[in-house]
Design an enzyme around this catalytic site. Sequence first.
Site, PDB file in Angstrom:
ATOM      1  N   CYS A   1      43.797  31.242  45.671  1.00  0.00           N
ATOM      2  CA  CYS A   1      45.246  31.271  44.946  1.00  0.00           C
ATOM      3  C   CYS A   1      45.080  31.910  43.419  1.00  0.00           C
ATOM      4  O   CYS A   1      45.161  33.110  43.399  1.00  0.00           O
ATOM      5  CB  CYS A   1      45.704  29.927  45.058  1.00  0.00           C
ATOM      6  SG  CYS A   1      47.476  29.954  44.884  1.00  0.00           S
TER       7      CYS A   1
ATOM      8  N   HIS B   1      44.905  28.363  50.355  1.00  0.00           N
ATOM      9  CA  HIS B   1      43.949  27.114  50.091  1.00  0.00           C
ATOM     10  C   HIS B   1      43.122  26.744  50.963  1.00  0.00           C
ATOM     11  O   HIS B   1      43.561  25.665  51.873  1.00  0.00           O
ATOM     12  CB  HIS B   1      44.715  25.888  49.299  1.00  0.00           C
ATOM     13  CG  HIS B   1      45.213  26.301  48.144  1.00  0.00           C
ATOM     14  ND1 HIS B   1      44.680  25.930  46.875  1.00  0.00           N
ATOM     15  CD2 HIS B   1      46.509  26.790  47.694  1.00  0.00           C
ATOM     16  CE1 HIS B   1      45.380  26.318  45.925  1.00  0.00           C
ATOM     17  NE2 HIS B   1      46.692  26.787  46.385  1.00  0.00           N
TER      18      HIS B   1
ATOM     19  N   GLU C   1      40.517  25.149  51.223  1.00  0.00           N
ATOM     20  CA  GLU C   1      39.832  23.992  50.968  1.00  0.00           C
ATOM     21  C   GLU C   1      40.370  22.852  51.661  1.00  0.00           C
ATOM     22  O   GLU C   1      39.702  21.769  52.240  1.00  0.00           O
ATOM     23  CB  GLU C   1      39.432  23.849  49.486  1.00  0.00           C
ATOM     24  CG  GLU C   1      41.161  22.981  48.743  1.00  0.00           C
ATOM     25  CD  GLU C   1      41.525  24.553  48.040  1.00  0.00           C
ATOM     26  OE1 GLU C   1      41.547  25.615  48.622  1.00  0.00           O
ATOM     27  OE2 GLU C   1      42.489  24.225  47.425  1.00  0.00           O
TER      28      GLU C   1
HETATM   29  N1  GLN Z   1      50.178  29.685  39.714  1.00  0.00           N
HETATM   30  C1  GLN Z   1      50.023  30.697  40.754  1.00  0.00           C
HETATM   31  C2  GLN Z   1      51.336  30.574  41.557  1.00  0.00           C
HETATM   32  O1  GLN Z   1      52.186  29.971  41.522  1.00  0.00           O
HETATM   33  C3  GLN Z   1      48.995  30.102  41.572  1.00  0.00           C
HETATM   34  C4  GLN Z   1      49.364  28.773  42.130  1.00  0.00           C
HETATM   35  C5  GLN Z   1      47.867  28.013  42.871  1.00  0.00           C
HETATM   36  O2  GLN Z   1      46.752  28.353  42.456  1.00  0.00           O
HETATM   37  N2  GLN Z   1      47.946  27.181  43.439  1.00  0.00           N
HETATM   38  O3  GLN Z   1      51.323  31.676  42.485  1.00  0.00           O
END
Ligand code: GLN
Length: 590
Positions: free
Chosen positions: A387, A514, A516
Amino acid sequence: MDCVKKMKYVLVSGGVVSGLGKGVTASSIGVVLKACGLRVTSIKIDPYLNTDAGTMSPFEHGEVFVLDDGGEVDLDLGNYERFLDVTLTRDNNITTGKIYQSVIDKERKGDYLGKTVQVVPHITDAIQEWIERVSLIPVDGSTEPADVCVIELGGTVGDIESMPFIEALRQLSYRVGPGNFCLVHVSLVPVLGVVGEQKTKPTQHSVRELRGLGLTPHLLACRSAQAGHILNIYDVSNIWHVPLLLRDQKAHDAILKDLDLLSVAKTPCLEEWTARAAQSDTLTNPVRIAMVGKYTGLSDAYVSVVKALQHASIKCKRKLTIEWIAASDLEDTTAKEAPDSHTAAWNSLKGSDGILVPGGFGDRGVQGKILAAKYARENNVPYLGICLGMQIAVIEFARSVLGMAEANSTEFDKETPHPCVIFMPEGSKTHMGGTMRLGSRRTYFQNADCITAKLYGKSDYVDERHRHRYEVNPNMVEKLEKSGLMFVGKDETGRRMEILELPCHPYFVGVQFHPEFKSRPGKVSAVFLGLILAASGQLKSHLKKLSSSIMISNRRVENGISSAMNGHTNGNGNSSPLRYPNGNGNHARA
Ligand code: GLN
C-alpha cells in the site's frame, strides 16, 4: 451435522486483567471444535463506543483489520480468520456504537411506537438479535450456517461498558437453554514468590463477579506461567501450541458435553497444527526482514504483516527475525540530531536479507521509507512494499530514475510538480460513505510471465483486500514503465495500478492492496512467500520448480491425459492468450 438444529454458543469472557490471550484462547477453542468435525463461526464483541475500528489509532489499539466486505474491524477478527480459515463479515464485530446506532436509528424511524427506549430491554434485545442473526451467516464458503458460534466478549468482566452485553448474554443463555450455551471464563493465576506459589484468589473473585451478574462459567481457562491447573493455558513458545494444549487437556470434551454434541463429534485430529508448532520451534536457519514503519516496536500495529511473514518463513523453513526500523531514524535529520539512532537504523537495514515497507497514513517517516526503497532497489535487496510501501517505491523511482527530484504523493505535498501518487477516491455504489477504497477488489495480471503471477499460480486475476485513498497517477505510468518500472497488475478499468515489479531486480514488488489480511498458516500469501524466498536465496529454484511442474501438466494436457487447465497459467507465457479486461466489464473466467 443434520442432527444439530439449533445454533450452539460458546461464550469466552475474561477476568482479572486484560491481555490474557483471550482472543487466542477463543480462536483455539474454535480450532479444536473444528477438528472435531464441527463447523465454526465467531463473533467478537468490543464494548467501546466507536462504530468500528477504522478511526482508531494503531498506536493505541493495534492494527485495523480489513475484511472482504470492507469492514474495518478489531484485530482479533484476524485471529479468527487465520485460525479457523473463515471469511467473516463486518457484522461479526459488534461494538456498543453499532448497537446504539441501530437502536437510535429505529427510534428515529418511530419503530418503538411511542415507548420509552431503554438499555433494558431495547439495547439488550438488539444485542441478542444481532448475535442470533450474525451467527447464521455462513463463513466457510458453504451456504449453510455453522454448527457452533464462538463469541468473545472483549474487556474484563466488571467493566461498566460491558454490562449491557453481559445482561444480553445472560438472557441469551437462558433463552437458548442448557445444552446450547457454554461459558468459558479466561482468567489469571499469578505465580508468586521464590517457591512459585499459584494464587487463585483473583480468579475466585472474578468468577464471583460473573455469578453475581447471572452467568456461571462452565469452564475456567487459567492463564499461568506454569502447567498443572484446571484448563491450564500456560506460556508456550508459539501460539500454534494453544489448540494442542486445549486438546491435550480435553477442553473439547467438556465443551461438547455442555453443548450436547459429544455423540456427533469425532476425535480431534490436529496433525497440521502439531507439525507447524513443532517446526516453528526447531527452525534455526535465519532470515532477517527489516520492517521500516512508523510504529516500530509495536508489533500489534502490524500484527497481520508479522503473521504473514511468519507463515511464509515456516513454509521456507527459515527462522524469522524482524528488524524493526523507525523510518525517521534513516533520515538525514536524525543523523544530525541523534547520530547513534541513525547509524543503528542503517546498520540493521544493511544487515537485513529483505526489506518490507508496510501500509501507513501521514507523512512522518516518509523520507526514511523512500531511502529504504532506494537502498533495496540499488543494492538488489528483496523489497516488498505494501500500500503506502508501493507508493513509496514509485515516488523513489520517479525521483531517482526519472530525475523528478520533487516527485511526491499529493497526500504529502499537494503542490508537487510531479504528482506520481494522487487522490483516487472510489465512487462505488455498493460501498457508501467515505472516500476510502475498502475491502476485496480484483486485480488483473497484465503479463503471465511476471513473478507475482507465477507466485500466485494464476495468470488471470487475484482478489485481495484494500484500504487506501491514494494511487499511482495513471498519467505517469507510461513514463515509469519506459524506464523499467512495470505495472503488472491493474484493476478492471486499467486506471488503478495494483502490482508493480522491477524486472531487472531479484525481487522488487509493490502491491496497492494488503495481502497480509488473507494470509493463513496453511495458505501463505504469494507476495510474502516471494519476499522470504528471495531473502533466503530460494526464489530462483522455487520458480524453476513451479515452471517445470507446470510444463509437466502442460505435456499431460497435450497428451490428452487431462482435459482442463483449471484456470492456471500454462507456464510458457506465450501460448495462452491472457484475459485482459475487454472494456465492457466482462472478464472471461478460465
Ligand atoms: N496513505 C495511503 C493512502 O491512503 C496508504 C494507505 C495504506 O497504506 N493503507 O493511499
